[in-house]
Design a protein around this motif. Structure first.
Motif, PDB file in Angstrom:
ATOM      1  N   HIS A  85       0.551  -1.105  -0.304  1.00  0.00           N
ATOM      2  CA  HIS A  85      -0.280  -0.170   0.424  1.00  0.00           C
ATOM      3  C   HIS A  85       1.421   1.330   0.076  1.00  0.00           C
ATOM      4  CE1 HIS A  85      -4.167  -1.556   0.554  1.00  0.00           C
ATOM      5  NE2 HIS A  85      -3.611  -2.266   1.394  1.00  0.00           N
ATOM      6  N   PHE A  86       1.858   1.220  -0.921  1.00  0.00           N
ATOM      7  CA  PHE A  86       3.106   2.506  -0.607  1.00  0.00           C
ATOM      8  C   PHE A  86       2.005   4.068  -1.017  1.00  0.00           C
ATOM      9  CE2 PHE A  86       6.488   4.549  -3.793  1.00  0.00           C
ATOM     10  CZ  PHE A  86       6.586   4.980  -2.296  1.00  0.00           C
ATOM     11  N   TYR A  87       1.346   3.764  -2.892  1.00  0.00           N
ATOM     12  CA  TYR A  87       0.540   5.158  -3.122  1.00  0.00           C
ATOM     13  C   TYR A  87       0.097   4.817  -2.417  1.00  0.00           C
ATOM     14  CZ  TYR A  87       4.114   2.651  -6.532  1.00  0.00           C
ATOM     15  OH  TYR A  87       5.371   2.961  -7.307  1.00  0.00           O
ATOM     16  N   ASP A  88      -1.153   4.416  -1.905  1.00  0.00           N
ATOM     17  CA  ASP A  88      -2.246   5.176  -1.302  1.00  0.00           C
ATOM     18  C   ASP A  88      -1.886   5.616   0.884  1.00  0.00           C
ATOM     19  OD1 ASP A  88      -4.118   2.429   0.343  1.00  0.00           O
ATOM     20  OD2 ASP A  88      -2.440   2.448  -0.710  1.00  0.00           O
ATOM     21  N   ARG A  89      -1.040   4.682   1.278  1.00  0.00           N
ATOM     22  CA  ARG A  89      -1.411   4.742   2.360  1.00  0.00           C
ATOM     23  C   ARG A  89       0.163   5.144   2.864  1.00  0.00           C
ATOM     24  NH1 ARG A  89      -3.863  -0.492   4.591  1.00  0.00           N
ATOM     25  NH2 ARG A  89      -5.633  -0.734   3.426  1.00  0.00           N
ATOM     26  N   HIS A  90       1.257   4.749   2.000  1.00  0.00           N
ATOM     27  CA  HIS A  90       3.055   5.313   2.278  1.00  0.00           C
ATOM     28  C   HIS A  90       3.631   6.015   2.254  1.00  0.00           C
ATOM     29  CE1 HIS A  90       2.468   2.003   5.916  1.00  0.00           C
ATOM     30  NE2 HIS A  90       1.361   1.310   4.852  1.00  0.00           N
ATOM     31  N   PHE A  91       3.354   6.726   1.045  1.00  0.00           N
ATOM     32  CA  PHE A  91       3.806   7.269  -0.494  1.00  0.00           C
ATOM     33  C   PHE A  91       4.963   8.355   0.819  1.00  0.00           C
ATOM     34  CE2 PHE A  91       4.494  10.005  -3.943  1.00  0.00           C
ATOM     35  CZ  PHE A  91       4.752   8.768  -4.763  1.00  0.00           C
ATOM     36  N   TRP A 101      11.963   4.073   2.105  1.00  0.00           N
ATOM     37  CA  TRP A 101      11.082   2.975   2.520  1.00  0.00           C
ATOM     38  C   TRP A 101      10.399   1.981   1.864  1.00  0.00           C
ATOM     39  CZ3 TRP A 101       6.379   1.535   2.507  1.00  0.00           C
ATOM     40  CH2 TRP A 101       5.360   1.096   3.832  1.00  0.00           C
ATOM     41  N   TYR A 102       9.517   2.298   1.166  1.00  0.00           N
ATOM     42  CA  TYR A 102       9.632   1.785  -0.175  1.00  0.00           C
ATOM     43  C   TYR A 102      10.437   0.694   0.257  1.00  0.00           C
ATOM     44  CZ  TYR A 102       7.039   0.386  -4.089  1.00  0.00           C
ATOM     45  OH  TYR A 102       5.632  -0.180  -5.072  1.00  0.00           O
ATOM     46  N   ARG A 103      11.596   0.455  -0.904  1.00  0.00           N
ATOM     47  CA  ARG A 103      12.167  -0.393  -0.844  1.00  0.00           C
ATOM     48  C   ARG A 103      12.584  -1.654  -0.020  1.00  0.00           C
ATOM     49  NH1 ARG A 103      18.130  -0.652  -1.559  1.00  0.00           N
ATOM     50  NH2 ARG A 103      18.430   1.451  -0.764  1.00  0.00           N
ATOM     51  N   LEU A 130      -5.426  -2.754  -4.679  1.00  0.00           N
ATOM     52  CA  LEU A 130      -6.007  -1.160  -4.262  1.00  0.00           C
ATOM     53  C   LEU A 130      -6.085  -0.828  -5.730  1.00  0.00           C
ATOM     54  CD1 LEU A 130      -8.464  -0.068  -3.258  1.00  0.00           C
ATOM     55  CD2 LEU A 130      -6.475   1.123  -0.810  1.00  0.00           C
ATOM     56  N   THR A 131      -4.296  -0.688  -5.730  1.00  0.00           N
ATOM     57  CA  THR A 131      -4.230   0.344  -6.802  1.00  0.00           C
ATOM     58  C   THR A 131      -4.986   1.136  -8.030  1.00  0.00           C
ATOM     59  OG1 THR A 131      -1.873   0.032  -5.284  1.00  0.00           O
ATOM     60  CG2 THR A 131      -1.260   1.350  -7.511  1.00  0.00           C
ATOM     61  N   PHE A 132      -4.864   0.213  -7.874  1.00  0.00           N
ATOM     62  CA  PHE A 132      -5.793   0.549  -9.816  1.00  0.00           C
ATOM     63  C   PHE A 132      -6.677   1.866  -9.866  1.00  0.00           C
ATOM     64  CE2 PHE A 132      -7.524  -0.373 -13.757  1.00  0.00           C
ATOM     65  CZ  PHE A 132      -6.294  -0.340 -14.708  1.00  0.00           C
ATOM     66  N   SER A 133      -7.828   1.281  -8.587  1.00  0.00           N
ATOM     67  CA  SER A 133      -8.455   2.392  -8.844  1.00  0.00           C
ATOM     68  C   SER A 133      -8.786   3.828  -7.788  1.00  0.00           C
ATOM     69  CB  SER A 133      -9.762   1.972  -8.175  1.00  0.00           C
ATOM     70  OG  SER A 133      -9.634   1.168  -6.712  1.00  0.00           O
ATOM     71  N   PHE A 134      -7.251   3.354  -6.999  1.00  0.00           N
ATOM     72  CA  PHE A 134      -6.614   4.222  -5.684  1.00  0.00           C
ATOM     73  C   PHE A 134      -5.687   4.511  -5.190  1.00  0.00           C
ATOM     74  CE2 PHE A 134      -6.867   5.529  -1.101  1.00  0.00           C
ATOM     75  CZ  PHE A 134      -7.712   6.676  -0.860  1.00  0.00           C
ATOM     76  N   PRO A 135      -5.180   5.400  -5.229  1.00  0.00           N
ATOM     77  CA  PRO A 135      -5.434   6.918  -5.486  1.00  0.00           C
ATOM     78  C   PRO A 135      -5.818   7.364  -6.452  1.00  0.00           C
ATOM     79  CG  PRO A 135      -2.948   6.913  -4.625  1.00  0.00           C
ATOM     80  CD  PRO A 135      -3.503   5.331  -4.464  1.00  0.00           C
ATOM     81  N   GLU A 136      -6.115   8.422  -7.335  1.00  0.00           N
ATOM     82  CA  GLU A 136      -6.294   8.567  -8.482  1.00  0.00           C
ATOM     83  C   GLU A 136      -5.036   9.072  -9.280  1.00  0.00           C
ATOM     84  OE1 GLU A 136      -9.164  11.527  -9.466  1.00  0.00           O
ATOM     85  OE2 GLU A 136     -10.909  10.299  -8.619  1.00  0.00           O
ATOM     86  N   ASP A 137      -4.211   9.590  -8.634  1.00  0.00           N
ATOM     87  CA  ASP A 137      -2.766  10.008  -8.675  1.00  0.00           C
ATOM     88  C   ASP A 137      -1.597   9.052  -8.471  1.00  0.00           C
ATOM     89  OD1 ASP A 137      -2.370   9.584  -5.898  1.00  0.00           O
ATOM     90  OD2 ASP A 137      -1.454  11.572  -5.765  1.00  0.00           O
ATOM     91  N   ALA A 138      -2.476   7.191  -8.200  1.00  0.00           N
ATOM     92  CA  ALA A 138      -1.142   6.451  -8.113  1.00  0.00           C
ATOM     93  C   ALA A 138      -0.551   6.398 -10.007  1.00  0.00           C
ATOM     94  CB  ALA A 138      -2.141   5.228  -7.635  1.00  0.00           C
TER      95      ALA A 138
END
Length: 344
Positions: free
Chosen positions: A115-121, A127-129, A147-155
């Motif tokens: 959940h990097f692109y929505d919760r932990h960006f 951190w991601y790596r 979840l990433t394909f639909s959320f968040p919009e800027d993923a």
């Protein structure tokens, strides 16, 4: 719509890094029938000891004490293959079948999906790596967060900046059946309550009361419904990734013939075919993996029985999705198995 150039990268991203190349050489003989040969192909000449297989198979998790002493060529790298969705469309089964390929590197974090692109960006690239295990250049590093394909919009633009070479694997299924499955899942787990603002609206009394407004209109802002509007999501990803880097499956085709669908993904990734029908056990309602060892779906989480939904409710939902399905058909030049149900 913002452009990629307007997106500010986290300051800790190394923009000069390289990404792994796909291994295309043939698999060793008997790798698909002999467990010893398979383990050698999966973990031999990797960053982890061969005996790591048994720990990995239990929970898809690797620990540093399983690392080899000579870690030449080993590094942590973010995924170059991303199973991005769609939720409740068999992404777990898809992940499980891809993960057993000898050349694919996949393991859980302690929390499961990253959940990097929505919760932990905001925690940054490093951190991601660190959420990934060590791997070598010839290994394909896979991640799954549906979840990433639909959320968040800027993923899409975030991912395109971090790794424009990412290959995306997406599985779509009947959006109405998907919504019912999602309703049952969220009602039982109550994970939707952790989101603020609340993207889901779950009425414990019934599915119908959850997806329709008091006026009788479909609640398009409810995540139960929104996740099934696939065309909107596809358009957003196509702004940042070429169609050649996105592989889309029909969930019905996958359930009917998972081996053929996985073989298509192997081709998409440039990998030699590994999965065979003999690797699966179809004797139960949900198929189990039979090789390299046995793995069956968690029956508490998968295959929940659906409630009886009135035909008029189903018809109204299929009518709602019809224009979006037509747009999806045009975008991908493909007809999916559920399309046309609104007229039946």
């Amino acid at each position: 719509m913002d452009t990629v150039s307007s997106f500010t990268l986290p300051t800790d991203v190394d923009t000069n890094r390289t990404f792994y190349t796909t291994k295309t050489e043939a698999l060793p003989p008997d790798v698909d029938t002999n467990l010893t040969v398979y383990i050698k192909a999966k973990f031999g000449n990797t960053c982890y000891k061969e005996e790591s297989f048994f720990h990995w198979w239990t929970n898809y998790y690797l620990t540093d004490d399983l690392l080899v002493e000579n870690k030449t060529g080993c590094r942590r790298s973010i995924s170059n293959v991303y199973v991005a969705g769609t939720k409740k469309c068999a992404t777990t089964s898809l992940r499980d079948l891809l993960a057993i390929h000898p050349y694919i590197m996949y393991s859980h974090t302690t929390e499961g999906e990253i959940h990097f692109y929505d919760r932990h960006f905001d925690e940054g690239y490093e951190w991601y790596r660190r959420q990934f295990d060590f791997s070598k250049e010839w290994q394909v590093v896979m991640e799954r967060t549906p979840l990433t394909f639909s959320f968040p919009e800027d993923a899409p633009r975030k991912m395109a900046e971090l790794n424009p070479q990412t290959k995306l694997v997406v599985i779509f299924c009947d959006p109405v059946i998907r919504a019912i499955s999602d309703y049952l899942h969220e009602k039982e787990t109550e994970s939707y309550k952790t989101f603020n603002p609340p993207y889901y609206r779950i009425n414990d009394e019934s599915f119908e009361l959850s997806v329709f407004k008091p006026s009788g209109a479909v609640d398009i802002d409810n995540e139960l419904i929104k996740k099934g509007i696939y065309s909107t999501q596809v358009k957003r990803w196509l702004e940042y990734f070429p169609r050649t880097q996105i592989h889309v499956l029909d969930g019905n085709d996958f359930n009917q013939d998972p081996v053929s669908e996985i073989n298509k993904i192997e081709t998409f990734l440039g990998l030699p075919h590994f999965l065979r029908r003999t690797h699966l056990d179809f004797s139960q309602q949900l198929f189990c993996i039979a090789f390299p060892k046995v793995r069956c779906p968690n029956k508490k989480l998968k295959g929940r029985p659906h409630p009886d939904i009135p035909d008029k409710v189903l018809h109204k939902l299929y009518e709602f999705y019809q224009p979006y399905d037509s747009e999806l058909q045009h975008l991908l030049n493909r007809t999916f198995s559920w399309m046309g149900k609104s007229s039946t």
